[in-house]
Design an enzyme around this catalytic site. Structure first.
Site, short mmCIF file in Angstrom:
data_model
loop_
_atom_site.label_atom_id
_atom_site.label_comp_id
_atom_site.label_asym_id
_atom_site.label_seq_id
_atom_site.Cartn_x
_atom_site.Cartn_y
_atom_site.Cartn_z
N LYS A 210 44.79 81.57 32.36
CA LYS A 210 44.53 80.70 31.22
C LYS A 210 43.70 79.49 31.67
O LYS A 210 42.68 79.18 31.08
CB LYS A 210 45.88 80.24 30.63
CG LYS A 210 45.76 79.36 29.42
CD LYS A 210 47.13 79.08 28.83
CE LYS A 210 47.05 77.97 27.79
NZ LYS A 210 48.35 77.65 27.22
N GLU A 216 47.04 80.58 43.37
CA GLU A 216 47.23 81.97 43.80
C GLU A 216 46.11 82.86 43.25
O GLU A 216 45.51 83.66 43.97
CB GLU A 216 48.57 82.52 43.30
CG GLU A 216 49.80 81.93 43.95
CD GLU A 216 50.31 80.67 43.26
OE1 GLU A 216 49.52 80.02 42.52
OE2 GLU A 216 51.49 80.34 43.44
N GLY A 272 51.68 80.68 28.51
CA GLY A 272 51.52 81.76 29.49
C GLY A 272 52.52 82.89 29.32
O GLY A 272 52.16 84.07 29.26
N ARG A 273 53.80 82.55 29.22
CA ARG A 273 54.82 83.59 29.16
C ARG A 273 54.92 84.25 27.78
O ARG A 273 55.75 85.12 27.57
CB ARG A 273 56.17 83.04 29.61
CG ARG A 273 56.64 81.81 28.85
CD ARG A 273 57.83 81.17 29.57
NE ARG A 273 58.23 79.89 28.99
CZ ARG A 273 57.68 78.71 29.29
NH1 ARG A 273 56.67 78.65 30.12
NH2 ARG A 273 58.13 77.60 28.75
N GLU A 358 62.20 80.32 32.24
CA GLU A 358 61.19 79.27 32.24
C GLU A 358 61.24 78.54 30.89
O GLU A 358 60.94 77.35 30.81
CB GLU A 358 59.80 79.84 32.51
CG GLU A 358 58.84 78.80 33.07
CD GLU A 358 57.53 79.37 33.56
OE1 GLU A 358 57.00 80.30 32.93
OE2 GLU A 358 57.01 78.89 34.58
N HIS A 389 75.62 102.04 40.92
CA HIS A 389 76.00 102.31 42.32
C HIS A 389 75.81 101.07 43.18
O HIS A 389 75.75 101.16 44.40
CB HIS A 389 75.17 103.47 42.86
CG HIS A 389 75.49 104.75 42.14
ND1 HIS A 389 76.36 105.69 42.63
CD2 HIS A 389 75.10 105.19 40.92
CE1 HIS A 389 76.46 106.68 41.76
NE2 HIS A 389 75.72 106.40 40.70
N LYS A 509 54.43 72.74 43.54
CA LYS A 509 52.97 72.96 43.64
C LYS A 509 52.31 71.77 44.32
O LYS A 509 51.45 71.93 45.19
CB LYS A 509 52.36 73.07 42.24
CG LYS A 509 52.57 74.38 41.52
CD LYS A 509 51.68 74.37 40.27
CE LYS A 509 52.18 75.32 39.22
NZ LYS A 509 51.49 75.19 37.94
#
Ligand code: G6Q
Length: 545
Positions: A210, A216, A272-273, A358, A389, A509
């Site tokens: 965005k 990253e 974003g999410r 978030e 399991h 950050k």
């Protein structure tokens, strides 16, 4: 901003729920079911091709009535309207939150600052469609004239988790001659492994960001550029044929060398999410084709309309949000397990972790006051039957209460012998065992030795929801995602928190930016951190080759 007249814990509905919890909290699901023969059929909801059985929750009709009262007292209806009306409900970032516009049909009107945003959404969708068709048909050629066979999405957080989840979820519908990879981590291994077996001549990178400034993603995109140019003779003209961008930042995109003609935009009002159904979903569209992508958007939209219009009592996201909140705030449950009995949904819990945690992991109300109740739960989970399991032991016999959302489909996408019947039986058996357990008397009656009895008792009374649909389609996936989006919003409204900011990711950050040169530079740094951090930096500088 808030529509609550009183702080949440002083509201009439909250107090009524506290009292109510005292009277019913100790009741066992065994009693609730035996006292109420119609419960298993009545406490269900069917809408939009989704069926929800919520009868195995520690609730009565009165609990539901009070929870709905709480939603009403919190002004939920107004807050839903505020979202759909483009109000700046992300108060700390002064942004509207209009992901619902991303899936509005052509011809609909959703206003932001007086302007209908739906035409812009469809303009981008049309461009994505044309682009996807060119790539999928082989018409789009790389720098050396070869068609694109590999697509690598580079993005992180909201620009990665949705695309990864949707690719996995809809893999059945995907074009199998194309290879998809997703690179997110700044750990170089992520990129190195993703491209290890790919031919650069046939590879396209989608840089999804965005802001187009995320450390990253920019690091990975730069590495991708070098990897490509190295094998294509260093001619930077190749970038235009092998890189496209999904972003809101045209300037940064062209600075990187990507032709803005190959940029797919979205808008500040998409968080974003909440962006996997925007151009961030380009990799999804490339994988499953425009028709399936649009079917997914339609699924989202139907859930949006249901959320906006259905009465709270029979409103899927509202009901699920209220049930989640019931355990969080009145039973001190800290987590919710999401357990899809559908292997294609294996990344769904990871996706929901960002969406829910978030959004609702907040310590202050929208007006900056510290909350005196718990907010967002920890979401986690794995696809069935693997978890059975492993961690189910703790859900069955541990000391913590873990409400579970089971997600099952009546039909498999790939029928294979008895597999699906066995899978379904396991989901239903787990929910039954969690709710009803096995008493000491029942264990003894099996002939179990006295000393072993306590170890084999299942207390039960462990709540779950069962979400059932016919089969996993793009439309149902859209509905499931929108269901959790709106259930998250429902809870945030009651908690009176901002579900759309994420200040909690900032501090780390900033500190990382300080530490990078302290690790990287030749000269010995003057370290001014705490003694632990200083020591770790010194130690790694010594160990580094
Ligand atoms: C999501 C967050 C965050 C964001 C990433 C990537 O709601 O804002 O996860 O999606 O930090 O950001 P960019 O898309 O700007 O690279």
């Amino acid at each position: 901003m808030t529509t609550m007249k009183l702080p949440l814990t002083e509201s009439t509905a909250w107090k009524a729920l506290l009292d109510h919890k005292k009277s019913i909290g100790g009741q066992h699901l065994r009693e609730l079911f035996s006292d109420d023969p119609g419960r298993g059929e009545r406490m269900t909801l069917e809408a939009l091709g989704l069926f929800l059985d919520y009868s195995k929750n520690r609730i009565t009709d009165e609990t539901l009535r009070l929870l709905v009262e709480l939603a009403k007292e919190s002004g939920l209806k107004d807050r839903i309207d505020a979202m759909f009306n483009g109000e700046k409900i992300n108060v700390t970032e002064k942004r509207a939150v209009l992901h619902v516009a991303l899936r509005a049909p052509k011809g609909a009107t959703i206003l932001f600052e007086g302007k209908n945003v739906v035409p812009q959404v469809h303009e981008v969708l049309d461009r994505m469609t044309a682009f996807s068709n060119r790539v999928r048909s082989g018409e789009w050629k790389g720098h050396t004239g070869k068609s694109i066979r590999n697509i690598v999405n580079i993005g992180i957080g909201g620009s990665d988790l949705g695309p990864v989840m949707a690719y996995e979820a809809l893999r059945f519908y995907s074009e199998r001659s194309l290879t998809f990879r997703f690179v997110s981590n700044v750990d170089g291994i992520d990129f190195a492994e993703a491209v290890l077996d790919l031919n650069p001549e046939e590879t396209m990178f989608i840089v999804s960001s965005k802001t187009f400034t995320t450390m990253e993603t920019m690091t990975n995109a730069q590495t991708a550029r070098e990897w490509l140019l190295k094998s294509l003779g260093g001619n930077s003209a190749a970038v235009a044929k092998h890189f496209v961008a999904v972003s809101t930042n045209a300037q940064k995109v062209s600075e990187f060398g990507i032709d803005t003609a190959n940029m797919f935009g979205f808008w500040d009002w998409v968080g974003g999410r909440y962006s996997m159904d925007s151009a961030i979903g380009l990799s999804t569209m490339l994988a499953v084709g425009p028709e399936n992508f649009l079917a997914m958007l339609n699924g989202f939209h139907e859930m949006d309309e249901h959320f906006r219009n259905a009465p709270f009592e029979s409103n899927f996201p509202v009901l699920m949000g209220l049930l989640a909140l019931w355990y969080n705030n009145f039973f001190d449950a800290q987590t919710i397990a999401v357990l899809p009995y559908e292997n294609y949904l294996k990344r769904f819990p990871a996706y929901l972790q960002q969406l829910t945690m978030e959004s609702n992991g907040k310590q202050v109300t929208v007006d900056g006051k510290e909350v005196n109740y718990h907010t967002g739960q920890i979401y986690w989970g794995e696809p069935g039957t693997n978890g059975q399991h492993s961690f189910y032991q703790l859900i069955h016999q541990g000391t913590r209460l873990i409400p579970c959302d089971f997600i099952v489909f009546a039909n498999p996408l790939i029928p294979l012998g008895r597999h699906h019947d066995i899978l379904l039986a396991n989901a239903f058996a787990q929910a039954e065992a969690l709710a009803f357990g096995k008493t000491a008397e029942e264990v003894k009656a099996d002939g179990t030795a006295e000393w072993l009895v306590p170890h084999r008792v299942f207390n039960g009374n462990r709540p779950s929801n069962m979400i059932l649909a016919d089969r996993l389609t793009p439309d149902i996936l859209g509905k499931l995602i929108a269901l959790y989006e709106h259930s998250t919003y429902t809870q945030s409204v009651i908690w009176n928190i901002d579900a759309f900011d994420q200040w909690g990711v900032e501090l780390g950050k900033v500190l990382a930016q300080q530490i990078i040169p302290e690790i990287e530079n030749e000269e010995i740094p003057q370290l001014k951190h705490d003694t632990s951090t200083n020591n770790l930096i010194r130690l790694t500088r010594k160990m580094k080759k």
